[in-house]
Write an enzyme that holds these catalytic residues in place. Structure first.
Site, PDB file in Angstrom:
ATOM      1  N   PRO A   2       0.830  -1.169   0.000  1.00 11.72           N
ATOM      2  CA  PRO A   2       0.000   0.000   0.000  1.00 11.72           C
ATOM      3  C   PRO A   2       0.873   1.229   0.000  1.00 11.72           C
ATOM      4  O   PRO A   2       1.783   1.343   0.796  1.00 11.72           O
ATOM      5  CB  PRO A   2      -0.739  -0.099   1.315  1.00 11.72           C
ATOM      6  CG  PRO A   2      -0.114  -1.229   2.057  1.00 11.72           C
ATOM      7  CD  PRO A   2       0.649  -2.043   1.099  1.00 11.72           C
ATOM      8  N   GLU A   3       0.594   2.146  -0.856  1.00 12.91           N
ATOM      9  CA  GLU A   3       1.299   3.420  -0.811  1.00 12.91           C
ATOM     10  C   GLU A   3       0.507   4.347   0.102  1.00 12.91           C
ATOM     11  O   GLU A   3      -0.455   3.921   0.750  1.00 12.91           O
ATOM     12  CB  GLU A   3       1.489   3.940  -2.228  1.00 12.91           C
ATOM     13  CG  GLU A   3       2.203   2.887  -3.073  1.00 12.91           C
ATOM     14  CD  GLU A   3       2.797   3.389  -4.371  1.00 12.91           C
ATOM     15  OE1 GLU A   3       2.982   4.596  -4.529  1.00 12.91           O
ATOM     16  OE2 GLU A   3       3.107   2.543  -5.232  1.00 12.91           O
ATOM     17  N   LYS A  52       3.584   6.163   4.814  1.00 17.05           N
ATOM     18  CA  LYS A  52       3.150   4.773   4.862  1.00 17.05           C
ATOM     19  C   LYS A  52       3.048   4.249   6.287  1.00 17.05           C
ATOM     20  O   LYS A  52       2.850   3.054   6.491  1.00 17.05           O
ATOM     21  CB  LYS A  52       4.128   3.917   4.052  1.00 17.05           C
ATOM     22  CG  LYS A  52       4.216   4.351   2.594  1.00 17.05           C
ATOM     23  CD  LYS A  52       5.368   3.665   1.887  1.00 17.05           C
ATOM     24  CE  LYS A  52       5.556   4.269   0.496  1.00 17.05           C
ATOM     25  NZ  LYS A  52       6.773   3.764  -0.145  1.00 17.05           N
ATOM     26  N   ARG A 167      11.869  11.815  11.344  1.00 17.45           N
ATOM     27  CA  ARG A 167      12.701  11.234  10.286  1.00 17.45           C
ATOM     28  C   ARG A 167      11.977  11.202   8.944  1.00 17.45           C
ATOM     29  O   ARG A 167      12.585  10.879   7.919  1.00 17.45           O
ATOM     30  CB  ARG A 167      13.133   9.812  10.678  1.00 17.45           C
ATOM     31  CG  ARG A 167      14.295   9.801  11.661  1.00 17.45           C
ATOM     32  CD  ARG A 167      14.803   8.383  11.919  1.00 17.45           C
ATOM     33  NE  ARG A 167      14.223   7.828  13.132  1.00 17.45           N
ATOM     34  CZ  ARG A 167      13.398   6.792  13.166  1.00 17.45           C
ATOM     35  NH1 ARG A 167      13.041   6.204  12.049  1.00 17.45           N
ATOM     36  NH2 ARG A 167      12.927   6.349  14.303  1.00 17.45           N
ATOM     37  N   ASN A 215       6.382   2.792  -5.365  1.00 13.46           N
ATOM     38  CA  ASN A 215       6.911   2.526  -6.699  1.00 13.46           C
ATOM     39  C   ASN A 215       5.934   2.881  -7.823  1.00 13.46           C
ATOM     40  O   ASN A 215       6.351   3.275  -8.902  1.00 13.46           O
ATOM     41  CB  ASN A 215       7.324   1.051  -6.811  1.00 13.46           C
ATOM     42  CG  ASN A 215       8.470   0.869  -7.792  1.00 13.46           C
ATOM     43  OD1 ASN A 215       9.131   1.823  -8.186  1.00 13.46           O
ATOM     44  ND2 ASN A 215       8.694  -0.369  -8.190  1.00 13.46           N
ATOM     45  N   ARG A 327      14.767  -1.376  -6.759  1.00 14.53           N
ATOM     46  CA  ARG A 327      13.347  -1.362  -7.139  1.00 14.53           C
ATOM     47  C   ARG A 327      13.248  -1.129  -8.640  1.00 14.53           C
ATOM     48  O   ARG A 327      14.070  -0.426  -9.222  1.00 14.53           O
ATOM     49  CB  ARG A 327      12.601  -0.262  -6.389  1.00 14.53           C
ATOM     50  CG  ARG A 327      12.762  -0.320  -4.879  1.00 14.53           C
ATOM     51  CD  ARG A 327      12.290  -1.631  -4.283  1.00 14.53           C
ATOM     52  NE  ARG A 327      10.882  -1.885  -4.539  1.00 14.53           N
ATOM     53  CZ  ARG A 327       9.881  -1.350  -3.860  1.00 14.53           C
ATOM     54  NH1 ARG A 327      10.129  -0.537  -2.858  1.00 14.53           N
ATOM     55  NH2 ARG A 327       8.638  -1.621  -4.154  1.00 14.53           N
TER      56      ARG A 327
END
Length: 337
Positions: A2-3, A52, A167, A215, A327
């Site tokens: 899941p994005e 995410k 972060r 991606n 990727r």
DNA sequence: GCTGCATGATGAG
DNA sequence: TCATCCTGCAGCA
């Protein structure tokens, strides 16, 4: 995985199904038994996404039910590549989602589920047995949520949550982008990309540059921007990056609304009936959306992702793919400069 | 039945 | 750059 759009949908789903309820928290698989015990019986008082990452906030049961206390502990979840949440309800809740990894299972589509079995004493809901390696099960009055395969699943303090967020880069889907303002968030993104000679394609996947892009959105947003993924970040002009941010925001927002990633414009759909044969055994984007009537068909939703070898929807040049930092990258060498 | 893949991230070298 | 972790399923034999 899941994005970002999916995780924001998840956050909303947890509020809908479990908000302000004391939850039974268990680890059927056992690997999270200690963590589950820390929050079992506590009330879900917050549900947030940042990129995410999903944060579920818990507080001990409050004596004053009219007041929402601040969370004293957070359940931090990152689904990684394979993680998925599967929801079941007693039927009293209208819509249930099963959201997560790129695959489809019975009951995992985003659909309205029929009522579950009525218990032996009539009207008592018996949730289904956990299926597979369920790390965590949350159970509320009318629903259960089962988590499998997460990269991260831990109970943390508010301070630790703040450290995680520090972060992360700005998330376009957060009201303020996670910064002082949306404008500040966008400028932080632009500045960070331009500070580095690392390629634009690689930086878009860096969660400290922009949080929530994975991606698919990377490939698609770069295509829509006409930007070569391999161009060094410092060589991309600021205006292009601002437009890219705005476009990503729009795409993510649509993703949250529809539960599917659709990046093609209407005039670029329906042209896949080309003589180019699909290679046998070709891997394809799996779960993307709910197959709802009127939805854009999966094979017309995207410009370049998993379309290597097929003609670009805009110019007909074969779409290329290449491994970039582990990727797969997809792009049109003619449209993207 | 077995194998490889997947919308991810991390830590070591 | 590589190895590793997490899991389920599609595609094979």
């Amino acid at each position: 995985m899941p994005e970002g759009h999916t995780v924001h949908r998840l956050a909303r789903t947890f509020t809908d199904l479990f908000g302000h309820q004391a939850l039974d928290v268990t680890s059927p698989q056992g690997r999270f038994a200690a963590g589950a015990a820390l929050i079992c019986g506590h009330t879900l008082v917050a549900s947030e996404a940042w990129g995410k990452q999903l944060f579920l906030g818990f507080a001990p049961p409050s004596p004053s039910p009219t007041e929402t206390p601040d969370p004293t502990a957070w359940l931090r979840i990152h689904l990684g590549l394979y993680g998925a949440w599967t929801f079941s309800t007693d039927g009293s809740t209208a819509v249930v989602h099963a959201i997560g990894a790129p695959r489809r299972r019975i009951g995992e589509r985003e659909t309205t589920l029929p009522g579950q079995d009525v218990g032996p004493f009539g009207g008592v809901w018996v949730p289904p047995e956990p299926r597979g390696a369920v790390r965590v099960r949350l159970r509320g009055a009318h629903a259960v949520a089962d988590l499998t395969g997460p990269t991260a699943c831990e109970v943390i303090t508010p301070a630790e949550k703040a450290a995680v967020e520090a972060r992360l880069g700005p998330d376009p889907l957060r009201p303020d982008g996670g910064h002082a303002s949306v404008d500040a968030a966008r400028e932080a993104f632009v500045a960070k990309v331009r500070r580095s000679r690392v390629s634009a394609g690689q930086q878009l996947m860096d969660q400290s540059v922009i949080a929530g892009v994975g991606n698919i959105y990377r490939a698609e947003a770069l295509f829509r921007a006409g930007l070569d993924p391999l161009r060094p970040g410092r060589d991309v002009d600021a205006g292009t990056l601002r437009a890219l941010w705005d476009d990503v925001l729009g795409l993510l927002h649509d993703g949250v609304a529809h539960g599917a990633i659709v990046t093609t414009r209407p005039e670029h759909r329906g042209i896949d009936e080309s003589p180019v044969p699909q290679p046998p055994g070709r891997r394809r984007t799996r779960q993307n959306g709910d197959g709802a009537p009127g939805a854009v068909p999966e094979d017309q939703s995207l410009y370049v992702y998993h379309r290597d070898g097929l003609p670009c929807r805009v110019c007909g040049t074969p779409v290329l793919t290449k491994d970039l930092a582990g990727r797969s990258l997809y792009w049109c060498p003619a449209c993207q400069r």
